[in-house]
Design an enzyme around this catalytic site. Structure first.
Site: not given
Length: 703
Positions: A516, A423, A388, A425, A498, A381, A514, A519
């Site tokens: 902010r 990390e 992504g 997976y 998240e 990441k 996040n 969406v």
């Protein structure tokens, strides 16, 4: 009320005009900073009053005075209300120092105090060199309010430096030269309305104001966010403009030359062109956006999502200009936007994280060692990443050098930062995120979780709330963990914590925050009845949250992102003119969009056309209603992904809510169903409108 010097006159006038049974007893101004003399005066006064009052409200300056008065009140059995504390150095009636109710929390500056703080506290005490001294002086405070009388550029810089040294957020309220009396009127007026009782009623208890409620009303009365710059475009700019209008706030939209006819320019009160179509020359120009905000008389800036919404430097520039940033502080954006630093913050708050590297990778060998210790596959990441980009799966150690190099290149191109971390997976997980709101007083509310597991190439396609098939204990633990993390980092305004939920083990792990509005925020609004964008503006104005710490869902909702992408061509972008744009309606259906018939979708930005949000009593009803709404949706002129959503609603795993983040990729890659379906879509045009009058009505551009 015990008042000193120049404060006594406006206090007496205000109380007399309102006819309240409050006695104001002025003390000589020469007693300033002499707590023993003041305490003696108060004790003598109290004895003369012969027990007729049970509550003492103090309006005075220094902390030594408060301690002496507490001792007097204890001896006499009088309750002291520290409701209003005023700074009266040199008899300046406008110099309100600080006010708060039952706990310390608000440090109030005036123009005079801003200068004196920089000259004495910072320079003489060495506050910038000794953090422990800062904590001793200001550890009990939560915010700084500057009641600005004549705020010039020099004073703004000094105020920001002072607040930074105190390690506290700064709220600027322009009050003019008559600030003290107006502030006092607001506070006493609010106190009179609390519980229907007058302030200072003899032998009566009354609930007193909390500091942030008084601040919020003070700001609304004297200044408030009167005009807002929306530093974004499209659907989210329309959404912010509507929330602002509901609160009586004027809006200024910005647009590139390609967005001159976009709907957000018509919804706002005013629009300003900021540059050419390319985002780098328009929506990503920090300096231009700040200049527009200043030149149009805006008080605040809302960044929306995308573009500069999570740019700490932009937030700092907005703050440096003396404007209100509608979002978390720049330091919070910087800390939580760095994925490696956010992992550390989560671990310190006791929130579980996916097993991974302790920080960013120093070299390829460190990733290889981690893989050998924890096993492959691994997930690489980008530390500064999102959406992504820079994220890659490494199946074995032979792939690692090449995949890591590719991921670094992608991260550097997308974010200007090629730092990576690694990390373990997790192959079968669901993406679950918790919506949080935090205010300046340190309160944090969790407004339920959203499931965002329907993803294509790590991009969300469908979101829903609450998350289906999630154990109630896990749901509650995630909400508690999100609140705990937000409080630990002093988070302000709207954010999303998240997690990944491992469907095989039942464990959950923090992955990022996040900083902010998201969406997919409408699904949370639909299930909680909460206006999240409205709360962003209210919190930025200094208002307290009046929501419970864990807001319960009362419905189910899904959001389908309608995009200008062609599924028959591997979801290739499809800009162009919308000849028909007919959105569904009816019970439980909402559509957030910036489009209209005749609108030309530009090729320069995100392909989002609309967010179709469907609400119902439970998930089964939402699925049925979504089929109906998507069946009514008509978009012609360009290909969209609407038929893909109709196809998805037929898939048994999605209908059952058992899908994971890899579901869509596996479904597209391993079955012929989608390929067969998409191949026929271009050969099956939908029937055109039957009613020419209705089509003509729809063709009008909205105002």
């Amino acid at each position: 009320m015990i008042a000193c010097g120049a404060l006594a006159r406006p206090a007496e006038d205000i109380i007399a005009r309102r006819g309240w049974p409050v006695a104001v007893h002025p003390l000589p101004p020469l007693l300033h900073n002499r707590p023993e003399r003041i305490a003696a005066e108060v004790e003598a006064l109290a004895r003369r009053l012969d027990g007729r009052y049970t509550t003492l409200a103090v309006a005075y300056a220094d902390c030594g005075t408060y301690g002496a008065l507490d001792e007097v009140c204890d001896r006499l059995g009088i309750r002291r209300l520290p409701g209003l504390h005023c700074y009266d150095v040199y008899g300046g009636a406008e110099r309100l120092r600080r006010f708060f109710d039952e706990e310390p929390g608000t440090y109030v500056f005036t123009d005079f105090l801003v200068r004196s703080f920089d000259r004495t506290v910072r320079a003489e005490l060495g506050l910038d060199r000794f953090p422990e001294l800062r904590d001793a002086y200001f550890g009990n405070y939560r915010r700084v309010v500057w009641l600005a009388q004549r705020p010039d550029r020099e004073l703004r810089a000094l105020a920001r430096r002072a607040a930074g040294l105190m390690n506290l957020p700064l709220l600027v309220v322009e009050v003019g030269d008559a600030g003290l009396e107006r502030a006092l009127a607001v506070l006493l007026d609010l106190g009179a309305k609390e519980g229907g009782r007058s302030p200072g009623r003899v032998r009566g208890e009354r609930p007193f104001l909390t500091a942030t409620r008084a601040l919020e009303r003070l700001r609304q009365t004297m200044a408030g966010i009167r005009r807002l710059l929306i530093a974004n475009r499209g659907e989210i700019a329309v959404r912010v403009a509507r929330a602002a209008r509901d609160l009586g706030i004027e809006t200024v939209a910005v647009h590139s030359t390609a967005d001159e006819t976009c709907r957000h320019t018509a919804v706002a009160d005013r629009s300003v062109c900021i540059g050419p179509p390319a985002a780098a020359g328009s929506y990503l120009r920090r300096d231009v956006l700040v200049q527009v905000a200043e030149s149009t008389g805006c008080d605040a800036v809302h960044p929306g999502y995308g573009f500069l919404a999570e740019d700490a430097e932009f937030a700092r520039q907005v703050d440096d200009a003396g404007l209100v940033w509608v979002g978390p502080a720049a330091d919070s954006i910087r800390r939580m936007g760095d994925k490696a630093a956010a992992r550390v913050a989560a671990m310190e708050a006791g929130v579980p994280v996916v097993p991974g590297s302790d920080g960013v990778l120093t070299d390829d060998e460190e990733a290889l060692v981690f893989g050998r210790q924890h096993g492959f596959p691994l997930l690489l990441k980008a530390s500064a990443g999102g959406g992504g980009k820079g994220m890659r799966v490494v199946n074995d150690e032979r792939e690692l050098p090449a995949v890591l190099s590719l991921a670094r290149q992608e991260a550097a191109g997308a974010f200007g930062d090629d730092r990576m971390y690694v990390e373990r997976y997790l192959p079968r997980v669901r993406h679950v995120e918790v919506q949080v709101l935090g205010d300046a007083a340190g309160r944090v509310s969790a407004l339920g979780e959203r499931d965002c597991s329907i993803q294509r190439r790590h991009q969300k396609v469908v979101e829903e709330a609450p998350a289906p098939n999630l154990p109630d204990t896990t749901r509650a633990e995630m909400a508690d963990a999100a609140v705990r993390l937000a409080k630990a980092v002093g988070y302000l305004n709207a954010g999303t914590v998240e997690f990944l939920f491992d469907v095989d083990t039942g464990d959950y792990y923090f992955i990022e925050m996040n900083t902010r509005i998201q969406v997919e925020h409408p699904v949370t609004e639909e299930i909680t009845g909460t206006d999240l964008v409205g709360w962003q503006l209210r919190i930025a104005s200094g208002e307290d949250l009046d929501l419970p710490e864990n807001v319960r869902a009362s419905a189910h909702a899904m959001e389908f992102r309608i995009t200008a992408e062609d599924p028959a061509r591997d979801f290739a972008p499809s800009p162009g003119r919308l000849t028909v744009f007919d959105i569904p309606s009816g019970p439980g259906v909402r559509c957030d969009t910036h489009c209209y018939p005749g609108y030309v979708v530009p090729p320069f930005y995100d392909s989002l056309l609309a967010k179709l949000v469907v609400r119902g009593g439970d998930r089964a009803e939402v699925v049925r209603r979504a089929r109906r709404a998507l069946g009514e949706l008509r978009v012609e002129g360009i290909p969209t992904n609407a038929r893909f959503h109709r196809w998805l609603l037929k898939q048994p795993e999605f209908v059952a809510g058992t899908h994971t983040t890899g579901y869509l990729t596996e479904l597209i890659g391993e079955t012929d169903g989608l390929r067969e379906e998409t191949a026929s879509w271009r050969r099956r045009p939908r029937p055109r409108a039957r009613a020419s009058a209705a089509a003509s009505a729809r063709s009008r551009r909205p105002g």
